[in-house]
Design a protein around this motif. Sequence first.
Motif, short mmCIF file in Angstrom:
data_model
loop_
_atom_site.label_atom_id
_atom_site.label_comp_id
_atom_site.label_asym_id
_atom_site.label_seq_id
_atom_site.Cartn_x
_atom_site.Cartn_y
_atom_site.Cartn_z
N LEU A 132 -8.15 -19.27 20.96
CA LEU A 132 -7.42 -19.04 19.72
C LEU A 132 -7.61 -17.62 19.23
CD1 LEU A 132 -9.50 -19.12 16.99
CD2 LEU A 132 -9.68 -21.48 17.79
N MET A 133 -6.50 -17.09 18.69
CA MET A 133 -6.61 -15.82 17.97
C MET A 133 -6.91 -16.17 16.53
SD MET A 133 -5.44 -13.49 15.77
CE MET A 133 -6.79 -12.38 15.49
N GLY A 134 -8.07 -15.71 16.07
CA GLY A 134 -8.40 -15.98 14.68
C GLY A 134 -9.84 -15.63 14.38
N GLY A 135 -10.12 -15.43 13.11
CA GLY A 135 -11.47 -15.24 12.65
C GLY A 135 -12.05 -13.87 12.95
N ARG A 160 -17.17 -19.82 22.22
CA ARG A 160 -17.45 -18.45 22.67
C ARG A 160 -16.77 -17.50 21.70
NH1 ARG A 160 -19.98 -17.78 27.18
NH2 ARG A 160 -20.32 -19.68 28.38
N VAL A 161 -17.50 -16.53 21.23
CA VAL A 161 -16.96 -15.58 20.25
C VAL A 161 -16.81 -14.22 20.93
CG1 VAL A 161 -17.31 -14.46 18.03
CG2 VAL A 161 -18.07 -16.83 18.36
N ALA A 162 -15.58 -13.76 21.05
CA ALA A 162 -15.36 -12.47 21.71
C ALA A 162 -15.86 -11.35 20.80
CB ALA A 162 -13.86 -12.29 22.01
N MET A 176 -12.96 -17.87 20.72
CA MET A 176 -12.42 -17.25 19.51
C MET A 176 -12.16 -15.77 19.79
SD MET A 176 -14.31 -16.99 15.81
CE MET A 176 -14.63 -15.30 15.28
N VAL A 177 -10.88 -15.43 19.75
CA VAL A 177 -10.48 -14.02 19.94
C VAL A 177 -10.12 -13.50 18.56
CG1 VAL A 177 -8.84 -12.49 21.11
CG2 VAL A 177 -9.64 -14.56 22.27
N GLY A 178 -11.06 -12.86 17.91
CA GLY A 178 -10.86 -12.48 16.51
C GLY A 178 -10.69 -10.99 16.32
N LEU A 179 -10.78 -10.61 15.06
CA LEU A 179 -10.51 -9.21 14.70
C LEU A 179 -11.53 -8.24 15.31
CD1 LEU A 179 -9.52 -9.69 10.94
CD2 LEU A 179 -7.99 -9.45 12.90
N ASN A 213 -8.61 -9.87 7.10
CA ASN A 213 -7.40 -9.10 6.81
C ASN A 213 -6.54 -9.80 5.75
OD1 ASN A 213 -6.50 -11.16 8.46
ND2 ASN A 213 -5.58 -9.85 10.02
N LEU A 214 -6.74 -11.12 5.58
CA LEU A 214 -6.02 -11.84 4.52
C LEU A 214 -6.77 -11.70 3.20
CD1 LEU A 214 -3.59 -13.86 4.10
CD2 LEU A 214 -5.28 -15.68 4.32
N SER A 215 -8.08 -11.72 3.30
CA SER A 215 -8.95 -11.52 2.14
C SER A 215 -10.18 -10.78 2.68
CB SER A 215 -9.34 -12.87 1.53
OG SER A 215 -10.30 -13.50 2.35
N PRO A 216 -11.12 -10.40 1.83
CA PRO A 216 -12.25 -9.61 2.36
C PRO A 216 -12.93 -10.27 3.56
CG PRO A 216 -12.30 -9.58 -0.03
CD PRO A 216 -11.16 -10.50 0.36
N TRP A 217 -12.97 -11.62 3.58
CA TRP A 217 -13.67 -12.25 4.69
C TRP A 217 -12.82 -13.22 5.51
CZ3 TRP A 217 -17.41 -10.68 7.49
CH2 TRP A 217 -18.31 -9.75 6.95
N ALA A 218 -11.56 -13.42 5.15
CA ALA A 218 -10.74 -14.37 5.92
C ALA A 218 -9.71 -13.65 6.77
CB ALA A 218 -10.04 -15.35 4.99
N GLU A 219 -9.73 -13.94 8.04
CA GLU A 219 -8.64 -13.50 8.94
C GLU A 219 -7.45 -14.43 8.66
OE1 GLU A 219 -5.94 -13.85 12.05
OE2 GLU A 219 -7.41 -15.41 11.64
N ALA A 220 -6.22 -13.93 8.87
CA ALA A 220 -5.03 -14.65 8.42
C ALA A 220 -4.89 -16.05 9.03
CB ALA A 220 -3.78 -13.82 8.70
#
Length: 319
Positions: A149-152, A299-301, A187-190, A159-166
Motif C-alpha cells: 500500500l501507498m500510505g503513511g 514491512r515499512v519502506a 507500507m510504501v509511505g512518504l 501531507n494531509l495534516s502535520p502527521w497524517a498522510e492523505a
Amino acid sequence: MPKKVILDVDTGCDDAVAILLALNSPELEVLAIGTTHGNVEADLAALNTLRVLEWVGRDDIPVAAGAAAPLNQPLRTARWVHGEDGLGNLYLPPPRGKPTGEHAADQIVRLARRHPGEVTLIATGPLTNLALALVKEPRLPELIREVILMGGSAFYGGNLSPWAEANIGHDPEAAAAVFAAPWPVTMVGLDVTMAALFTRAMHEELGRCPRPGAQLAHRVLAHYLDFYDRVYGRDGCAQHDALAVAVAIDPTLVEAPLLPVQVETRGEHTRGMTVVDRRALLADRVPELFPDRDRWHVRVALKVDGERFLSLLLERLTR
Ligand code: BDR
Ligand code: CA
C-alpha cells in the motif's frame, strides 16, 4: 509466472501513472481494478480509471467502483492537488465502458476466493474497500498473498495534516483494520515516495515518446508538476502510487524492515498518523524488549533506490 494483482485506486494523477506502469510490466497480471473515494469520488475515480485503460486499449480489465465515503468521517477529496476532474484538468471525453456494477470490496473477496494465496493487493488510495472486504470475508488474510500500500510515513510526517498522510488520513479506521489484519503488508509511505522525485527533464523525455501511454502520463503529470512547484518549490513531483506498483515488480527497490505499526484514530492532532515503532530497528540487539516480534507483519519502506525506480518507471512508460 506474473504476479496476479488487484489495484485499488482513487485515480488521481499519480494513480493514473501507477496504472500505466502496472499495465506495462510483464511481472504483473492486472486481474481487476477497484476504486475508492479519495482524490475524487469513487464513481469519478472509476470513470477516470476506465479513461486510462481505454486510452491504452486495455478495456478488457474490469473496473469496480467501491466505497463512496470513509467509515467514520465525512468525505474529503483532493481536487486542489489533482485538478477538478482528478486527471490534471484534461477533461478527457467520457469513457465508452462502464464500471462492472460489483462493489470493489466484493470484487476483492471474489477474486481472492478464486485464486487463494495468489493475489497481491496494491492499494494506492484510502483503504476503505480493503477494510470492507475484511469484514465480508474474515479469512481474507489467508487468501491474499500480500498487500502493498501507498500510505503513511515513519519519519517524514504528513501531507494531509502535520502527521497524517492523505491515504491514511482519508480513512483512519479503515487503515487501522488493514494494518491490524494478519497478512503481509508493505507500507510504501512518504519516507520513500518523497525521496524520489520525477523531474521536469524526465517529463520532457516522456513527452518525446509517441506511445499513447507515455503521452497520457505526460499530459496528466504537467498539472501535478505545477502543483509540486507551487506548493513545495521543487523541480519534480513524487510518484507515490507508481512506487507501490514498482515495489510489487521489484521489492529490492526499497529497504523495508519489519516494524510494528499502529494507526492513530483518536489523537486530537495526530488522527490518521501511522505510529511506527522505530525502536524496533534495534530488536536484534535487545530481543527481550520485543516479545511479540514473531507477529510483526508490516514491512515499512524506509529507503529507496530512487535512481533505479525512476529509470524503471521511465523505461516502462516509454518502451
Ligand atoms: C497519496 O495521496 C493521493 O493524493 C495520491 O494519489 C497518493 O496516493 C499521497 O499522499
Ligand atoms: Ca492515490
